[in-house]
Structure formats: structure tokens, C-alpha cells
Motif scaffolding. Sequence first.
Motif, mmCIF file in Angstrom:
data_model
loop_
_atom_site.group_PDB
_atom_site.id
_atom_site.type_symbol
_atom_site.label_atom_id
_atom_site.label_comp_id
_atom_site.label_asym_id
_atom_site.label_seq_id
_atom_site.Cartn_x
_atom_site.Cartn_y
_atom_site.Cartn_z
ATOM 1 N N THR A 281 -15.544 3.760 -16.988
ATOM 2 C CA THR A 281 -15.712 4.453 -15.724
ATOM 3 C C THR A 281 -17.287 4.611 -15.128
ATOM 4 O OG1 THR A 281 -15.730 6.548 -14.376
ATOM 5 C CG2 THR A 281 -15.988 6.580 -16.781
ATOM 6 N N PHE A 359 -9.571 -11.248 -12.954
ATOM 7 C CA PHE A 359 -9.197 -9.970 -12.409
ATOM 8 C C PHE A 359 -8.319 -9.203 -13.577
ATOM 9 C CE2 PHE A 359 -5.878 -7.390 -10.393
ATOM 10 C CZ PHE A 359 -6.552 -6.006 -10.267
ATOM 11 N N TYR A 360 -7.229 -10.005 -13.820
ATOM 12 C CA TYR A 360 -6.418 -9.103 -14.743
ATOM 13 C C TYR A 360 -6.985 -9.240 -16.318
ATOM 14 C CZ TYR A 360 -1.836 -8.621 -17.382
ATOM 15 O OH TYR A 360 -0.836 -8.078 -17.873
ATOM 16 N N PHE A 363 -9.930 -6.139 -15.466
ATOM 17 C CA PHE A 363 -9.587 -4.882 -14.941
ATOM 18 C C PHE A 363 -8.229 -4.322 -15.594
ATOM 19 C CE2 PHE A 363 -12.281 -6.284 -11.315
ATOM 20 C CZ PHE A 363 -12.975 -4.871 -11.299
ATOM 21 N N HIS A 364 -7.268 -5.295 -16.009
ATOM 22 C CA HIS A 364 -6.184 -4.492 -16.520
ATOM 23 C C HIS A 364 -6.367 -4.667 -18.303
ATOM 24 C CE1 HIS A 364 -2.017 -3.526 -16.743
ATOM 25 N NE2 HIS A 364 -1.997 -4.359 -17.706
ATOM 26 N N MET A 367 -10.239 -3.286 -19.720
ATOM 27 C CA MET A 367 -10.366 -1.916 -19.522
ATOM 28 C C MET A 367 -9.477 -0.992 -20.252
ATOM 29 S SD MET A 367 -12.106 -2.021 -15.658
ATOM 30 C CE MET A 367 -13.168 -0.496 -15.711
ATOM 31 N N PHE A 381 -7.617 1.563 -12.543
ATOM 32 C CA PHE A 381 -8.767 0.726 -12.379
ATOM 33 C C PHE A 381 -8.762 0.012 -11.258
ATOM 34 C CE2 PHE A 381 -8.254 1.163 -17.148
ATOM 35 C CZ PHE A 381 -9.168 1.927 -17.337
ATOM 36 N N TYR A 382 -7.342 -0.174 -10.427
ATOM 37 C CA TYR A 382 -7.493 -1.033 -9.523
ATOM 38 C C TYR A 382 -6.106 -0.245 -8.618
ATOM 39 C CZ TYR A 382 -4.008 -2.952 -12.678
ATOM 40 O OH TYR A 382 -3.017 -3.136 -13.611
ATOM 41 N N TRP A 398 -9.641 -2.946 -4.721
ATOM 42 C CA TRP A 398 -9.504 -3.963 -5.842
ATOM 43 C C TRP A 398 -10.507 -3.669 -7.074
ATOM 44 C CZ3 TRP A 398 -12.201 -7.768 -8.506
ATOM 45 C CH2 TRP A 398 -13.696 -8.038 -7.902
ATOM 46 N N ASN A 399 -11.533 -2.680 -6.846
ATOM 47 C CA ASN A 399 -12.462 -2.186 -7.893
ATOM 48 C C ASN A 399 -12.438 -0.736 -7.878
ATOM 49 O OD1 ASN A 399 -14.392 -1.869 -9.906
ATOM 50 N ND2 ASN A 399 -15.579 -3.725 -9.168
#
Length: 507
Positions: A281, A359-360, A363-364, A367, A381-382, A398-399
Motif C-alpha cells: 500500500t 498486470f496479473y 497486481f495480483h 502484491m 489492489f484493482y 486499474w491501480n
Amino acid sequence: MGDSDAVGPPLSRRRRATLAAGRGASLQPVNGRSAAARQSPVTVGAAGAGGASMVDSRGSEEALKSEKRSRRNDMGERLSGCHKTQESLLSSASGYNNYRGILNWCVVMLVLSNARLFLENLLRYGVLVDPIEVISLFLKDPHSWPAACLVIVSNVFILVALYTERQLSKSSFSEPVGFLVHCINMAVILTFPAAVILLVPSVTPVGGAFALGVYTILFLKLYSYKDVNMWCRELSSIKAKKLSRSMSCPTPQHFNRGDQLVCYPGNLTIRDMYYFVFAPTLCYELNFPRSPTIRIGFLLRRLSEMLFFTQMLVGLTQQWMIPVITSSMKPLEDMDLSRMTERLLRLAVPNHLLWLMFFYWFFHSSMNFSAELLCFGDREFYRDWWNSETVTYFWQNWNIPVHKWCLRHFYKPLLRRGFSKMISQSAVFFLSAFFHEYLVSVPLRMFRIWAFMGMMVQLPFAWFVGRFLRGNYGNAAVWMSIILGQPFAVLMYVHDYYVMQHSQEAN
């Protein structure tokens, strides 16, 4: 006469008794059955045969009636209208929304088309994947790790921020002095790594981008850390016992581990500081929501995804992206618009695929991995950015960590200072454009404005999409900007970097 008189009365009496008994028998049941039930078999058989014939006649009549009814219904169906007022399924007014089959068809076509392109790439260039070569992207000299040294030095700025806040909590520093120290500390966070990357030749572009990414995240975190502790001092000065969640001290129902709530200045510890530094965060809180335990299965799945997608990103970049970019240099030098457009479209597919994988991965997988290790409870996270019908919705969803930081520490403070929503939103895009350019131009050691302009162009584009496009058309416009905008910026930077390297080699 005498005999007849003597005999007659008894007979008549017997006859009357028999009749009376017959009447009584017809009225009184014997063993629970009536007299009708005690009729002779012949009588019953005759009556049963008559009843059966009556039932058969009734059944045949009902069958004829039902057959007539079915014939009438059949004729009615033939004569009735087969049309009614209704919309076609593909019309928006029909209310139909089950397009799962079409979605599966699109996925199959996408896989087949990309498989053909990948096979064509293999036949033309051979196997170009070389994991060992990736190391050279981070290190030119295996005995010199300047990017890693930069990341280690970042601990100095973390400790300076913590020390400043401790002094402010004890009133050893006044608020203006503390604010000045924080400003100097954060200014050095942005300028020091940039100066090292520009002056030290051994820093590679990839290593420099990684170091700058770490310092940028640290800048945003320490800015939030400064703001939240300042809010705590302001509230403590007016004898506030509790802080609302918007001021970063949530109520106990947000926790399920039984931890004690931390209040200012009890949060100014090394442990609390580094928990925030490693937490996924950008917005600081005195008490973060926590998950009860570490799920080993979940952790291993995220780790396997991270390893798998890392290999996929490296392999696809070497095998697919680099050959297309290399073949695009001559059309760019000759300014052949048709060939440039063709190369741009060829680059759009692998670039977009890599962007989705990144992205995956980030962010997934990454994180969630760090959040699970730290028992960090907030995993949003998204959001559903893929359903964006406006550009603004995409950038807001998206972010989520960056969006929350901008909203909390930049957008709302501007509104409180009297700026309009349009100016505040433009300022947020300007800040984002600055960091995009900062993270690209400094590692490449060349100052262009392609990333900056790409972000600023989003403002008029967002206005156009929000004003004239709705629903699926707006969503398609957002996807087009993502698919075509990114490879265009990539080609511009690669072309400028290629020209710069050629001129240096010629000199």
C-alpha cells in the motif's frame, strides 16, 4: 269353517310378521352391510354388467369430446398468429446479455491467431530465448551492482523520516523545521538515484528503472507517512481520543487478531515503519486491517504464478517483441508511414499481451504474495477496469494503491484549498505524467516527452469519451487507447534510443 277359522289367524299373523321382518331387514344393516350388499350373485352380476355398460358409454363419449377439443385446439393454433412484438437478440433493447458463446469464440480465435504469429516468428527467427542474457540487462559488471546498492542506500531516507517524526512528537522540532526536513529528504529521494544513474555508466537501463521504481514508491509512502502523523498531532492537540478511519485510526471491528490498537505517538517505531515500507500500500495507517493467519497453499500458488509469469515475460520479450522492434527501425528512419503503421499493429498484440501478464504478475500475484506474508488484510489492489466505459473509470480502478494515494494526499487537499475539480484532476494527471516520464527517460539517459504527452493526452481523450461515447462504445475506445497507445510510445522511445546509440558509436 271352524278349522279354517282356527288356522287362518295364525297364518295371517305369521305373514304380517314376515313382512314386518322384511321391512326391518331392509332398514337395519347386518354385520355392517346393507341389504343391497346381501343380494344374490346373479342379481349383483346383472347390476354390474349394466353399470359397466354405462361406464363404457360414458368413457367413449368423453374420448370423443376430448378428441373434438384437441382438434379445435389444433385448428386454433394453426389459425392463431405466430408473431408478437419483440426485439432481435443483438439489439440493446432486447435485454439479452448472455454472450458467453461469443466470448469463448473470441478466446479461441485469439489463441489461434497468436499461435500462428508465434509459429511464424519461430520459423523466421528461430529460438531466441536466452535466460542467461537477462542477467546482463541488470548487470554490466558482475562485480558491481550499482542498482542494488541504490536500493540498500534507500534505508537512510527511511530512517531520516522516522527520526524527524520522533522529534516532532517530542516537540524537539517545530512544525516548520520538521516540514523543511521532510521536504529536503523527499527531494533527495527523487534526485539522488537519478543523478547516480546518469553519472555511473555501469547502471543498465533495466537496473536503473528498477531502482527508480523503488525510490518512487518510497517517496509516495514517506509523503503519506508525513501527512498522517501530522494529522495525528493536529488531533492530539485538540484532545481527540480516537481517530476516524479516514484519519488512519480505524475502530476495533476492522481487526480479527486481537491486536491492541496503536495510537500516536506509539506508532513511531522501527517495526511499524518497516511494516509500512514492505506492505502493499502507499497510504499509511496507524492500524492496518490484518488477516488472521498465513495460508500456505495460497502463498505457494502466488509464488508459482510469479515464477511462471516472470519466465513468460522474459521469453515473449526476447522471442516476439525484440524482433518486431528491430525490424521497425528502418521504417522509422525512412519515415515510411505505411510500414510504420504495419509495424505498430504488429507490435500492438505482443505488447498488449505482455502488459496484461505484467498486470496479473504485479497486481495480483506479487502484491497478494507480500500481503499474505505480512497478514495485510486489504487486498483490493484493482477493480473491474476491464469494464471501463470512460477513461476516468479506467485510471481510477486499474491501480487502486496509486488511486487511493492521489485521492487522499493530492486531489482532496487541492479541493480543500479551493481549487476546482477540473484543475485538481488535471493536476493529478500532470503528477502521473511526470512520474511516467521520470521512470522512462532517466534510465534511458535521454529526455523525451513521449510518456508525459501520452498521459496528458488522456485529459482531452477522457472528455471526448465521456461526452460522446457510452456503454460498449466507450469500453471499446478505452481498449483501443490501451492497445495502440502503449506500443506507439514504445516505438518512439526505442527509435530515439537506437538513434542515440548509433550516433555514439559513430563518434
